[in-house]
Design a protein around this motif. Structure first.
Motif, mmCIF file in Angstrom:
data_model
loop_
_atom_site.group_PDB
_atom_site.id
_atom_site.type_symbol
_atom_site.label_atom_id
_atom_site.label_comp_id
_atom_site.label_asym_id
_atom_site.label_seq_id
_atom_site.Cartn_x
_atom_site.Cartn_y
_atom_site.Cartn_z
ATOM 1 N N ALA A 146 57.998 -34.363 49.211
ATOM 2 C CA ALA A 146 58.980 -35.305 49.755
ATOM 3 C C ALA A 146 59.178 -36.498 48.822
ATOM 4 O O ALA A 146 60.218 -37.160 48.876
ATOM 5 C CB ALA A 146 58.543 -35.781 51.137
ATOM 6 N N ILE A 147 58.186 -36.782 47.966
ATOM 7 C CA ILE A 147 58.303 -37.932 47.072
ATOM 8 C C ILE A 147 59.509 -37.778 46.131
ATOM 9 O O ILE A 147 60.393 -38.649 46.103
ATOM 10 C CB ILE A 147 56.998 -38.136 46.272
ATOM 11 C CG1 ILE A 147 55.796 -38.336 47.215
ATOM 12 C CG2 ILE A 147 57.131 -39.307 45.307
ATOM 13 C CD1 ILE A 147 55.873 -39.556 48.096
ATOM 14 N N PRO A 148 59.620 -36.692 45.343
ATOM 15 C CA PRO A 148 60.824 -36.525 44.516
ATOM 16 C C PRO A 148 62.104 -36.387 45.335
ATOM 17 O O PRO A 148 63.175 -36.812 44.880
ATOM 18 C CB PRO A 148 60.544 -35.228 43.736
ATOM 19 C CG PRO A 148 59.074 -35.050 43.789
ATOM 20 C CD PRO A 148 58.639 -35.616 45.093
ATOM 21 N N GLY B 197 56.464 -44.839 52.177
ATOM 22 C CA GLY B 197 56.364 -46.083 51.429
ATOM 23 C C GLY B 197 56.189 -45.835 49.944
ATOM 24 O O GLY B 197 56.869 -46.441 49.113
ATOM 25 N N VAL B 198 55.285 -44.936 49.597
ATOM 26 C CA VAL B 198 55.056 -44.619 48.187
ATOM 27 C C VAL B 198 56.328 -44.038 47.560
ATOM 28 O O VAL B 198 56.750 -44.452 46.472
ATOM 29 C CB VAL B 198 53.864 -43.648 48.037
ATOM 30 C CG1 VAL B 198 53.807 -43.070 46.620
ATOM 31 C CG2 VAL B 198 52.555 -44.360 48.360
ATOM 32 N N GLY B 199 56.981 -43.101 48.245
ATOM 33 C CA GLY B 199 58.219 -42.527 47.724
ATOM 34 C C GLY B 199 59.308 -43.567 47.551
ATOM 35 O O GLY B 199 60.013 -43.592 46.531
ATOM 36 N N GLY B 200 59.451 -44.441 48.537
ATOM 37 C CA GLY B 200 60.494 -45.460 48.488
ATOM 38 C C GLY B 200 60.278 -46.497 47.403
ATOM 39 O O GLY B 200 61.236 -46.947 46.755
ATOM 40 N N TRP B 201 59.020 -46.876 47.165
ATOM 41 C CA TRP B 201 58.754 -47.891 46.140
ATOM 42 C C TRP B 201 58.733 -47.298 44.735
ATOM 43 O O TRP B 201 59.064 -47.984 43.770
ATOM 44 C CB TRP B 201 57.459 -48.637 46.465
ATOM 45 C CG TRP B 201 57.662 -49.602 47.605
ATOM 46 C CD1 TRP B 201 57.426 -49.367 48.927
ATOM 47 C CD2 TRP B 201 58.200 -50.926 47.525
ATOM 48 N NE1 TRP B 201 57.773 -50.479 49.681
ATOM 49 C CE2 TRP B 201 58.238 -51.444 48.850
ATOM 50 C CE3 TRP B 201 58.641 -51.731 46.479
ATOM 51 C CZ2 TRP B 201 58.713 -52.725 49.144
ATOM 52 C CZ3 TRP B 201 59.106 -53.021 46.765
ATOM 53 C CH2 TRP B 201 59.142 -53.496 48.086
ATOM 54 N N ILE B 202 58.379 -46.018 44.602
ATOM 55 C CA ILE B 202 58.583 -45.361 43.304
ATOM 56 C C ILE B 202 60.078 -45.287 43.011
ATOM 57 O O ILE B 202 60.519 -45.517 41.877
ATOM 58 C CB ILE B 202 57.957 -43.950 43.284
ATOM 59 C CG1 ILE B 202 56.436 -44.018 43.363
ATOM 60 C CG2 ILE B 202 58.369 -43.202 42.006
ATOM 61 C CD1 ILE B 202 55.752 -42.658 43.450
ATOM 62 N N ALA B 203 60.870 -44.979 44.048
ATOM 63 C CA ALA B 203 62.329 -44.944 43.889
ATOM 64 C C ALA B 203 62.866 -46.295 43.457
ATOM 65 O O ALA B 203 63.812 -46.373 42.657
ATOM 66 C CB ALA B 203 62.982 -44.497 45.190
#
Length: 403
Positions: free
Chosen positions: A105-107, A172-178
């Motif tokens: 889900a991260i990418p 949160g991790v996905g959104g802040w990497i984005a």
């Protein structure tokens, strides 16, 4: 008696394996939701690219997580014989499948932020690096107790960081990497003129709505099946997810003034926020948490689009996943308390510290990974390619045959 106990144990393992397999399938289906949400939001000339990115990101993520990420997070690899891997009905294999769908889900989250102007292969490399190293590093800290962080929080504040289904660990991790990727990529050509935003209308509202619905339905597998075993299942998680979903929908409808894009992202904002505390909050508290998330998404997305001309987050993934995920992590420490009708066992200080830790890991990891790929190969299409659209420039075909 021994035979009966053995049969009961076998039944328990097979039931748990089936339970978590169903969860994995439901979250896998959510990736179709990510795809159609992006397809419906981007312009026609970038629709094929949106679809291709989500499925290829999933493939790359699977390889990265199977060989590297899962071992970093949980200290387990799959180099044993098939005989060993199929013990307990292959539960550990299916558990990997379930947790992989979270990792992938991260990418998928990042894809929506960097849409319409990102290169293809360099972004796949960045996806592999984030799923292999950045995400599992924080995942292991929170969900596997790595490096003593959770033990320290529990000893200092009476409870570890509580994130039942990933408000911070995943969203949160996905959104802040984005956030890092979008900042490094820059705005789409023609998006801003004289400091004012130029509207790029969604290409297909029905596809956008379909994506939101697929995500919303799959989310009940995302949250409920995070129990990972049948004996841990709770109807509270399901109803809390429902209440947060409708809270986000209704508030986004009001604050967003009936805009269909906001309305269909509202339930997703609520669901992102409820993940962390869905197993400990009261349904009324979850309704409030989802409502706040719906408002937060609308306000911050609008602010970012109008006031930050170099920060062009196409689907609003930073406010939706990054900020609403952070709000969910903190909210679990407020609405999970017994004083507000929750089950207790949470600490607001631990939630604040854990949330800030997730943001820090994601920002540092995001800027390192996407910054490295940008220096080595570049991450953005050239001006002509962007003008022609990612579909023709990268995939040599459009989404529809106009002949």
């Amino acid at each position: 008696m021994t035979g009966i106990n053995s049969a009961v144990e076998t039944l328990m393992y097979s039931a748990n394996t089936m339970f978590i397999l169903l969860g994995a399938i439901m979250v896998l289906a959510m990736h179709a939701g990510f795809a159609f949400l992006e397809v419906g939001t981007v312009r026609h000339k970038n629709q094929v690219n949106a679809l291709v990115k989500i499925i290829t990101d999933f493939g790359i993520s699977t390889i990265a997580y199977f060989f590297i990420g899962y071992q970093i997070a949980y200290g387990m690899d799959f180099f044993a014989s098939a005989t060993e891997l199929t013990q307990n009905n292959g539960y550990e294999l299916v558990k990997f499948f379930f947790l992989l769908t979270f990792a992938a889900a991260i990418p998928a989250i990042i894809s929506g932020g960097i849409a319409e102007r990102a290169k293809f292969y360099p972004i796949l490399i960045a996806s592999a690096l984030t799923v292999a190293f950045v995400y599992p590093f924080f995942e292991g800290i929170i969900w596997n107790g790595n490096y003593g962080f959770q033990a320290w929080l529990e000893e200092t504040y009476g409870a570890g960081f509580h994130d039942f289904a990933g408000s911070v660990v995943v969203h949160g991790v996905g959104g802040w990497i984005a956030f890092a990727a979008v900042a490094l990529l820059g705005a789409r050509k023609g998006r801003y003129r004289d400091g004012k935003v130029i509207a790029f209308a969604p290409s297909n509202i029905p596809f956008l709505a379909l994506g939101a619905w697929i995500l919303a339905v799959g989310w009940f597998g995302f949250n409920v099946m995070s129990a990972q075993t049948l004996d841990g299942i709770s109807g509270l998680v399901a109803v809390n997810s429902l209440m947060a979903m409708v809270g986000g929908t209704v508030v986004a409808m009001v604050v967003g003034r009936n805009d269909p894009g906001f309305i269909h992202n509202g339930p997703l904002a609520g669901l992102v926020a409820v993940c962390a505390g869905s197993d400990v909050m009261h349904p009324i508290g979850s309704l409030f948490v989802g409502g706040v998330a719906g408002a937060l998404f609308v306000w911050v997305f609008t602010l970012a689009q109008n006031k930050f001309p170099k920060f062009d987050d196409v689907l609003g993934v930073w406010p939706l996943h990054g900020l609403c995920g952070a709000w969910g992590g903190i909210a679990a420490g407020i609405f999970g308390t017994e004083a507000l009708g929750g089950l207790g066992g949470v600490s607001l200080m631990s939630q604040l510290i854990g949330t800030l830790a997730g943001i820090s890991v994601a920002l540092i990891g995001g800027f390192v990974v996407y910054g490295f790929v940008k220096v080595v190969s570049g991450i953005r299409l050239d001006e002509e390619e962007e003008f022609n659209g990612a579909d023709l420039s990268i995939h040599k075909i459009g989404s529809t045959n106009e002949d």
